[in-house]
Motif scaffolding. Structure first.
Motif, PDB file in Angstrom:
ATOM      1  N   ILE A   4       0.838  -1.188   0.000  1.00 27.61           N
ATOM      2  CA  ILE A   4       0.000   0.000   0.000  1.00 27.61           C
ATOM      3  C   ILE A   4       0.879   1.247   0.000  1.00 27.61           C
ATOM      4  O   ILE A   4       2.037   1.202   0.396  1.00 27.61           O
ATOM      5  CB  ILE A   4      -0.980   0.017   1.195  1.00 27.61           C
ATOM      6  N   THR A   5       0.302   2.360  -0.442  1.00 26.54           N
ATOM      7  CA  THR A   5       1.020   3.624  -0.546  1.00 26.54           C
ATOM      8  C   THR A   5       0.982   4.383   0.775  1.00 26.54           C
ATOM      9  O   THR A   5       0.304   3.987   1.723  1.00 26.54           O
ATOM     10  CB  THR A   5       0.378   4.505  -1.626  1.00 26.54           C
ATOM     11  N   VAL A   6       1.682   5.504   0.811  1.00 25.43           N
ATOM     12  CA  VAL A   6       1.667   6.373   1.996  1.00 25.43           C
ATOM     13  C   VAL A   6       0.234   6.826   2.281  1.00 25.43           C
ATOM     14  O   VAL A   6      -0.213   6.806   3.425  1.00 25.43           O
ATOM     15  CB  VAL A   6       2.602   7.592   1.804  1.00 25.43           C
ATOM     16  N   LEU A  12      -5.340   3.767   6.708  1.00 25.48           N
ATOM     17  CA  LEU A  12      -5.408   2.550   7.514  1.00 25.48           C
ATOM     18  C   LEU A  12      -5.104   2.831   8.986  1.00 25.48           C
ATOM     19  O   LEU A  12      -5.802   2.350   9.879  1.00 25.48           O
ATOM     20  CB  LEU A  12      -4.414   1.506   6.970  1.00 25.48           C
ATOM     21  N   LEU A  13      -4.067   3.632   9.231  1.00 28.81           N
ATOM     22  CA  LEU A  13      -3.611   3.882  10.595  1.00 28.81           C
ATOM     23  C   LEU A  13      -4.271   5.096  11.245  1.00 28.81           C
ATOM     24  O   LEU A  13      -4.172   5.280  12.449  1.00 28.81           O
ATOM     25  CB  LEU A  13      -2.090   4.050  10.612  1.00 28.81           C
ATOM     26  N   GLY A  14      -4.907   5.938  10.437  1.00 35.06           N
ATOM     27  CA  GLY A  14      -5.567   7.122  10.978  1.00 35.06           C
ATOM     28  C   GLY A  14      -4.622   8.276  11.273  1.00 35.06           C
ATOM     29  O   GLY A  14      -4.915   9.117  12.121  1.00 35.06           O
ATOM     30  N   ILE A  39       7.463   5.139  -1.729  1.00 32.25           N
ATOM     31  CA  ILE A  39       7.479   4.431  -0.456  1.00 32.25           C
ATOM     32  C   ILE A  39       6.265   3.512  -0.432  1.00 32.25           C
ATOM     33  O   ILE A  39       5.139   3.955  -0.697  1.00 32.25           O
ATOM     34  CB  ILE A  39       7.422   5.422   0.721  1.00 32.25           C
ATOM     35  N   LEU A  40       6.503   2.249  -0.115  1.00 36.57           N
ATOM     36  CA  LEU A  40       5.421   1.269  -0.032  1.00 36.57           C
ATOM     37  C   LEU A  40       5.494   0.541   1.313  1.00 36.57           C
ATOM     38  O   LEU A  40       6.558   0.434   1.910  1.00 36.57           O
ATOM     39  CB  LEU A  40       5.535   0.245  -1.170  1.00 36.57           C
ATOM     40  N   PHE A  41       4.344   0.048   1.728  1.00 34.84           N
ATOM     41  CA  PHE A  41       4.257  -0.696   2.981  1.00 34.84           C
ATOM     42  C   PHE A  41       3.575  -2.023   2.734  1.00 34.84           C
ATOM     43  O   PHE A  41       2.709  -2.126   1.866  1.00 34.84           O
ATOM     44  CB  PHE A  41       3.429   0.085   4.020  1.00 34.84           C
ATOM     45  N   ASP A  42       3.944  -3.017   3.520  1.00 33.20           N
ATOM     46  CA  ASP A  42       3.245  -4.296   3.522  1.00 33.20           C
ATOM     47  C   ASP A  42       2.064  -4.118   4.483  1.00 33.20           C
ATOM     48  O   ASP A  42       2.259  -3.900   5.682  1.00 33.20           O
ATOM     49  CB  ASP A  42       4.186  -5.399   4.003  1.00 33.20           C
ATOM     50  N   GLN A  43       0.852  -4.171   3.963  1.00 29.96           N
ATOM     51  CA  GLN A  43      -0.336  -3.908   4.777  1.00 29.96           C
ATOM     52  C   GLN A  43      -0.415  -4.831   5.983  1.00 29.96           C
ATOM     53  O   GLN A  43      -0.697  -4.386   7.093  1.00 29.96           O
ATOM     54  CB  GLN A  43      -1.603  -4.048   3.934  1.00 29.96           C
ATOM     55  N   VAL A  50       0.418  -2.705  14.662  1.00 28.96           N
ATOM     56  CA  VAL A  50      -0.637  -2.126  15.492  1.00 28.96           C
ATOM     57  C   VAL A  50      -1.065  -3.113  16.568  1.00 28.96           C
ATOM     58  O   VAL A  50      -1.178  -2.770  17.746  1.00 28.96           O
ATOM     59  CB  VAL A  50      -1.846  -1.698  14.632  1.00 28.96           C
ATOM     60  N   ARG A  51      -1.281  -4.370  16.176  1.00 30.68           N
ATOM     61  CA  ARG A  51      -1.707  -5.386  17.151  1.00 30.68           C
ATOM     62  C   ARG A  51      -0.655  -5.606  18.242  1.00 30.68           C
ATOM     63  O   ARG A  51      -0.989  -5.847  19.394  1.00 30.68           O
ATOM     64  CB  ARG A  51      -2.001  -6.700  16.438  1.00 30.68           C
ATOM     65  N   ALA A  52       0.608  -5.531  17.879  1.00 27.62           N
ATOM     66  CA  ALA A  52       1.692  -5.778  18.835  1.00 27.62           C
ATOM     67  C   ALA A  52       1.827  -4.650  19.855  1.00 27.62           C
ATOM     68  O   ALA A  52       2.426  -4.847  20.911  1.00 27.62           O
ATOM     69  CB  ALA A  52       3.016  -5.953  18.089  1.00 27.62           C
TER      70      ALA A  52
END
Length: 75
Positions: A4-6, A12-14, A39-43, A50-52
């Motif tokens: 996913i993109t920035v 997603l993260l708010g 910049i890309l992220f692994d969703q 977040v869960r951790a």
């Protein structure tokens, strides 16, 4: 693996896109930058992050304390 993109990560993260970029700059969140491009992220990785970082509620802590006390200090 879903990349996913920035902008998508901010949704997603708010957080704002600016704050996401700051986290990248500070290397606070994992990211990919293939060939020096976007910049890309692994969703899934962001979701695990977040869960951790879950903060236990008072009820969770009380249950753990009760379990520990009832076990005689053995985990």
């Amino acid at each position: 693996m879903t990349f996913i993109t920035v902008k998508q990560a901010s949704e997603l993260l708010g957080f704002s896109e600016k704050y996401i970029r700051k986290l990248v700059f500070l290397k606070k969140i994992p990211y990919f930058k293939p060939l020096g491009g976007k910049i890309l992220f692994d969703q899934e990785e962001l979701e695990r992050l977040v869960r951790a970082s879950r903060v236990a509620s008072n009820e969770d802590l009380a249950e753990k304390a009760d379990a520990l006390l009832n076990s005689g200090g053995r985990r």
